[in-house]
Enzyme design. Structure first.
Site, mmCIF file in Angstrom:
data_model
loop_
_atom_site.group_PDB
_atom_site.id
_atom_site.type_symbol
_atom_site.label_atom_id
_atom_site.label_comp_id
_atom_site.label_asym_id
_atom_site.label_seq_id
_atom_site.Cartn_x
_atom_site.Cartn_y
_atom_site.Cartn_z
ATOM 1 N N LYS A 195 39.481 72.103 5.869
ATOM 2 C CA LYS A 195 39.791 73.241 5.007
ATOM 3 C C LYS A 195 39.991 74.589 5.706
ATOM 4 O O LYS A 195 40.783 75.416 5.222
ATOM 5 C CB LYS A 195 38.695 73.377 3.941
ATOM 6 C CG LYS A 195 38.699 72.295 2.873
ATOM 7 C CD LYS A 195 39.853 72.460 1.915
ATOM 8 C CE LYS A 195 39.728 71.525 0.723
ATOM 9 N NZ LYS A 195 40.806 71.738 -0.265
ATOM 10 N N SER A 232 38.899 63.327 6.577
ATOM 11 C CA SER A 232 39.090 64.721 6.184
ATOM 12 C C SER A 232 37.830 65.563 6.229
ATOM 13 O O SER A 232 37.913 66.798 6.277
ATOM 14 C CB SER A 232 39.712 64.792 4.784
ATOM 15 O OG SER A 232 38.890 64.125 3.843
#
Length: 345
Positions: A62, A313
């Site tokens: 992110k 991720s």
């Protein structure tokens, strides 16, 4: 501040935007490893490499998007501060990025956000607001607060600068492994997979981009097949970071660049998290493990003999949750968390 019309503007991203993003963020994020998985390669008959974004600063991909977005803010916007809604990882990234530019940050999270993510957001200095039981409820609260206090809303997935930042993952993958045939990506709101897909398809048009969701949160799977955004039923999931709606503004681009979306079961996600811990000594959250679950259970067709990148991720999972999943698997019985999931179905 954000208005409805601003929220509905169509997002457009180019490869040039992704290269600019790389320039903007390269000193503030890490170029994460792309490492082979011998056991998974042997299991499925393909050459598999993991892109380890759980090694990224704040523990997920992110910051790439959050930093690129905040580098674009005006001085006045920085002074007013920023606000975000998040299932956890985006909030961590916004808090981190706000610290880099000297802005105050407010983050709205669902009440069931994992403790490790909550602690991280607080440690990075952001003000936390708990609201609702899912991302969509937290987002509506964040938009209301932005209108009230004048903070700039930093969207998790429907912002061209954030998406371009995420696209730098695709750039790193193809620089490290130009022969990649398939990239398997966890799919939440859609910003991550879109950024990767735009870069990858522009450089290598024949590459396949496959998104993975859970049956508990499947909006892309059904909307992709319908060719329009459809309503789905949401349930509690180990992959809470993928939970919630999808981007209306980016929907046409996702249809253009992504090849398919597939679904995995909760038991498969739990098994993948445990498998990564045992086989690769990696702490991977449920959202980060869905691609591993898809590959291990044969969910992706026509994969044999291919060069496959599986994106990990994020790794922000509570220690207690992972320990319980490992113990439950060892004892061949469902964990208390899995029992709760089953009883809620």
């Amino acid at each position: 501040m954000s208005t409805y019309n601003e929220r509905m503007k169509r997002v457009e991203i180019s490869v040039h935007d992704i290269f600019r993003a790389r320039h903007h963020i390269e000193h503030f994020v890490d170029r994460t490893p792309l490492a082979p998985s011998v056991p998974l390669s042997n299991l499925i008959g393909a050459q598999v490499r993991f892109k380890f974004e759980n090694y990224q600063r704040t523990g997920s991909f992110k910051p790439r998007g959050a930093i690129n977005k905040m580098r674009m803010l005006s001085e006045e916007e920085r002074k007013r501060g920023v606000i975000a809604a998040s299932a956890g990882n985006h909030g961590l990234a916004v808090a981190y990025a706000a610290g880099l530019i000297g802005a105050s940050a407010q983050v709205v999270v669902p009440e069931n956000t994992p403790k490790t993510k909550v602690a991280g957001i607080q440690r990075l200095g952001a003000e936390l607001v708990f609201h609702g039981t899912n991302y969509d409820e937290a987002e509506e609260c964040a938009y209301r607060l932005a209108a009230e206090n004048g903070r700039t809303f930093i969207h998790a997935y429907e912002d061209q600068h954030a998406i371009a930042g995420h696209g730098t993952i695709g750039l790193e993958i193809l620089l490290d492994w130009p022969e990649a045939d398939v990239i398997v990506v966890p799919a939440g709101g859609g910003g991550l997979i879109l950024g990767i897909a735009i870069l990858a398809k522009s450089v290598h048009p024949d590459i396949r981009i496959i998104g993975v969701q859970s049956h508990a949160s499947p909006p892309w799977y059904y909307s992709f097949r319908a060719g329009r955004i459809v309503d789905v039923t949401y349930r509690e999931s180990l992959a809470e970071g993928l939970h919630g709606g999808i981007g209306q503004k980016i929907f046409p681009l996702v249809l253009r660049y992504v090849d398919d979306f597939i679904l995995v079961e909760e038991e498969e996600i739990a098994d993948a998290m445990c498998w990564m811990a045992r086989q690769h000594h990696q702490k991977v959250e449920g959202s980060g493990a869905v691609g591993v679950a898809a590959l291990r259970n044969g969910r992706i067709p026509d994969i044999a003999g291919k060069n496959v990148v599986c994106l990990i991720s994020g790794g922000n999972v509570d220690d207690e949750r992972l320990a319980e999943l490992l113990e439950a698997q060892e004892e061949r019985k469902p964990s208390r968390y899995e029992k709760g999931l089953r009883s809620s179905c």
